[in-house]
Design a protein around this motif. Structure first.
Motif, PDB file in Angstrom:
ATOM      1  N   SER A 252       0.835  -1.199   0.000  1.00 33.81           N
ATOM      2  CA  SER A 252       0.000   0.000   0.000  1.00 33.81           C
ATOM      3  C   SER A 252       0.873   1.254   0.000  1.00 33.81           C
ATOM      4  CB  SER A 252      -0.935   0.003   1.218  1.00 33.81           C
ATOM      5  OG  SER A 252      -0.205  -0.044   2.424  1.00 33.81           O
ATOM      6  N   LYS A 259       5.008   1.515  -5.365  1.00 38.32           N
ATOM      7  CA  LYS A 259       4.303   0.246  -5.108  1.00 38.32           C
ATOM      8  C   LYS A 259       4.614  -0.789  -6.183  1.00 38.32           C
ATOM      9  CE  LYS A 259       0.173   2.056  -5.107  1.00 38.32           C
ATOM     10  NZ  LYS A 259       0.580   3.442  -5.409  1.00 38.32           N
ATOM     11  N   THR A 352      -1.440  -4.381  -5.079  1.00 39.04           N
ATOM     12  CA  THR A 352      -1.165  -3.068  -4.492  1.00 39.04           C
ATOM     13  C   THR A 352      -2.484  -2.338  -4.308  1.00 39.04           C
ATOM     14  OG1 THR A 352      -0.937  -1.797  -6.556  1.00 39.04           O
ATOM     15  CG2 THR A 352       1.008  -2.990  -5.789  1.00 39.04           C
ATOM     16  N   VAL A 353      -2.477  -1.369  -3.403  1.00 42.73           N
ATOM     17  CA  VAL A 353      -3.669  -0.575  -3.136  1.00 42.73           C
ATOM     18  C   VAL A 353      -3.231   0.819  -2.692  1.00 42.73           C
ATOM     19  CG1 VAL A 353      -3.818  -1.329  -0.721  1.00 42.73           C
ATOM     20  CG2 VAL A 353      -5.871  -0.556  -1.886  1.00 42.73           C
ATOM     21  N   HIS A 354      -4.010   1.822  -3.050  1.00 41.21           N
ATOM     22  CA  HIS A 354      -3.728   3.179  -2.598  1.00 41.21           C
ATOM     23  C   HIS A 354      -4.210   3.344  -1.157  1.00 41.21           C
ATOM     24  CE1 HIS A 354      -2.925   4.286  -6.776  1.00 41.21           C
ATOM     25  NE2 HIS A 354      -2.409   5.406  -6.315  1.00 41.21           N
ATOM     26  N   ALA A 355      -3.296   3.659  -0.256  1.00 46.98           N
ATOM     27  CA  ALA A 355      -3.649   3.882   1.146  1.00 46.98           C
ATOM     28  C   ALA A 355      -2.465   4.534   1.852  1.00 46.98           C
ATOM     29  CB  ALA A 355      -4.019   2.575   1.842  1.00 46.98           C
ATOM     30  N   ALA A 361      -5.376   0.714   4.543  1.00 47.18           N
ATOM     31  CA  ALA A 361      -5.487  -0.272   3.463  1.00 47.18           C
ATOM     32  C   ALA A 361      -6.572  -1.291   3.779  1.00 47.18           C
ATOM     33  CB  ALA A 361      -4.143  -0.974   3.244  1.00 47.18           C
ATOM     34  N   ARG A 364      -9.872   0.409   3.157  1.00 45.97           N
ATOM     35  CA  ARG A 364     -10.151   0.547   1.727  1.00 45.97           C
ATOM     36  C   ARG A 364     -10.580  -0.778   1.123  1.00 45.97           C
ATOM     37  NH1 ARG A 364      -7.528   2.889  -2.815  1.00 45.97           N
ATOM     38  NH2 ARG A 364      -9.712   2.952  -3.367  1.00 45.97           N
ATOM     39  N   PHE A 392       1.035  -6.560   5.262  1.00 49.05           N
ATOM     40  CA  PHE A 392       0.809  -5.266   4.628  1.00 49.05           C
ATOM     41  C   PHE A 392       2.144  -4.519   4.630  1.00 49.05           C
ATOM     42  CE2 PHE A 392      -3.571  -6.268   5.603  1.00 49.05           C
ATOM     43  CZ  PHE A 392      -4.274  -5.689   4.548  1.00 49.05           C
ATOM     44  N   GLN A 394       3.890  -1.013   3.700  1.00 51.67           N
ATOM     45  CA  GLN A 394       3.569   0.388   3.427  1.00 51.67           C
ATOM     46  C   GLN A 394       4.774   1.102   2.829  1.00 51.67           C
ATOM     47  OE1 GLN A 394       0.548   1.786   3.856  1.00 51.67           O
ATOM     48  NE2 GLN A 394       1.252   3.739   2.996  1.00 51.67           N
TER      49      GLN A 394
END
Length: 473
Positions: A252, A259, A352-355, A361, A364, A392, A394
């Motif tokens: 994230s 990412k 991957t994720v936007h957070a 995360a 989301r 996770f 970051q």
């Protein structure tokens, strides 16, 4: 031929004899952006040699030729034909501006300019510069770049909006997509894999807007990331063990935080005997395994039909016998199918994720699962997340432009209705130096991840010293 190609041609210059060097008085190259000379790569001179580092001068030469050229028929020319047509004009321009080039270097320059004109025009030198990470075009007159995490304005410009639109159409047509007033937004990619986003009128008020996230010709390995200070040796060892041990993880971070770069680097440690399926909006992952199936979304046609979304690709991927599924970025209802896949025998999958943090995360993912419209309670969604995802990671782009892995956290299960996280390693900021560069150090929290016991059974171990909070990691 000349009459239909150039608006005006004035050329009475002789080609210099082989070995003759043009005069170099008053030659003061103006670089596109300020940067130490040692860090700036030379501009390659095609296949025939290397040219001096004239990025700004090449842009000016391109601009000079644009004023002479009938752009409407440029694409109808073969490369050799265009090469012959522009030779006298380039030769004349080089002599008038005192470029220190001999005959061989002059031919190399003409060859490069020809490639630029048949390629993506004035941004070709920027695409060739490996120190540039992003190219941001804000209309025909403003082109910015990101280099070493900082935005800089360049001297590059397009002749007019029509010229920029011609380049945009060349980009999107190459991947079977289109951009026009009825479809003013488009994602595409270049031949080298660089990701392109385009917005044109009417949604782009000030003219065409183009964002190019460049594709590294030499992918970042974990060793290079450690060497650059983006991740500690301890973090790298832990993540390598997690990937080899088929531990599912989510990376994230914010936009441009690295990412995808980290996902690419970690994917190198997936065993080569496994079958992988990648799912992306615009294919940019560079997996090195021999057995990789790459799937890419498809936008709707003009009548709104035939769209292929990530969710459909994920459902189809489950029928393709994958060992792991790698989703470039989860941003919608496909999160539900991703969690289902990991919970039904596809451990070791990554996305991957936007957070802004591991906790964000999780929130989301919870919201995105809700977008799927399934009749699930909040508790059951959180249980799915806690069961599917183990790590996770970051990542963050700091204000000085550097990128760091700032936290590695493990999911330890549920307590009441809350997904429990424990931080294993982190990056602690200590202040800034006199150059406004962030000072900090990587630290272990002293907690050993629970998943280490499971992966030890398959022969994957991590040295205990990496979890000692008093040791330098």
């Amino acid at each position: 031929m000349v009459g239909r190609f150039f608006r005006s041609v004035e050329d009475n210059t002789e080609v210099p004899h082989k070995g003759e060097v043009l005069q170099i008085e008053n030659l003061k190259p103006e670089p596109v952006a300020k940067e130490p000379a040692a860090a700036k790569p030379p501009v390659n001179g095609g296949k025939n040699g290397k040219l001096p580092d004239f990025v700004a001068e090449r842009v000016n030469l391109h601009r000079f030729l644009l004023d002479k050229i009938n752009l409407g028929i440029l694409d109808t020319f073969e490369r050799d034909e265009l090469h012959e047509e522009i030779r006298p004009m380039v030769r004349d321009y080089v002599r008038e501006n005192n470029f220190p080039l001999n005959a061989k270097e002059l031919e190399t320059l003409i060859s490069d300019i020809t490639d630029e004109m048949l390629g993506l025009g004035p941004i070709e030198p920027l695409l060739a510069d490996d120190s540039i990470a992003d190219i941001l075009i804000k209309g025909p007159d403003d082109v910015y770049i990101e280099r070493h995490g900082k935005l800089e304005k360049t001297e590059v410009r397009f002749k007019d909006e029509s010229h920029l639109l011609r380049i945009i159409n060349k980009i999107v047509a190459a991947v079977g997509r289109r951009v026009d007033e009825s479809s003013p937004l488009v994602d595409a990619r270049l031949a080298d894999g660089s990701r392109v986003n385009v917005a044109i009128r009417p949604v782009a008020v000030d003219g065409p807007q183009v964002s190019i996230r460049k594709f590294s010709k030499r992918p970042f390995s974990l060793d290079r990331l450690v060497e650059n200070g983006a991740i500690s040796q301890a973090m790298a060892a832990l993540l390598i063990a997690a990937v080899r041990g088929s531990i599912s993880l989510v990376i994230s971070g914010g936009t441009g935080s690295g990412k995808t770069t980290l996902l690419n680097a970690l994917s190198a440690y997936i065993p080569h005997e496994e079958r992988l399926v990648t799912i992306e909006d615009a294919a940019e992952l560079q997996l090195q395994q021999p057995h990789v199936v790459r799937l890419e979304t498809r936008p709707p046609t003009l009548d709104g039909r035939n769209e292929v979304r990530q969710r459909e690709l994920l459902k189809n991927a489950l029928r393709m016998r994958p060992d792991r599924i790698i989703v470039g970025e989860v941003r919608g209802e496909e999160a539900f199918d991703m969690l289902q896949a990991v919970n039904t025998g596809h451990e070791g999958s990554m996305t991957t994720v936007h957070a802004n943090s591991a906790r964000d995360a999780i929130s989301r993912l919870e919201q995105m699962v809700g977008m799927a419209g399934m009749p699930m309670s909040q508790m059951s969604v959180r249980q799915q997340i806690a069961s599917a995802i183990t790590l996770f990671v970051q990542v963050q782009r700091l204000h000085d432009g550097s990128r760091r892995v700032v936290s590695v956290s493990e999911v330890t299960g549920m307590e009441s209705d809350v997904v429990q996280l424990q931080e294993i390693m982190r990056y602690k900021r200590m202040g800034v130096d006199k150059n406004n560069k962030i000072l900090g150090e990587f630290q272990a929290t002293g907690i050993r991840p629970r998943f280490l016991e499971g992966i030890r059974e398959i022969g994957v171990e991590v040295d205990n010293k990496y979890f000692d909070p008093s040791a330098k990691t």
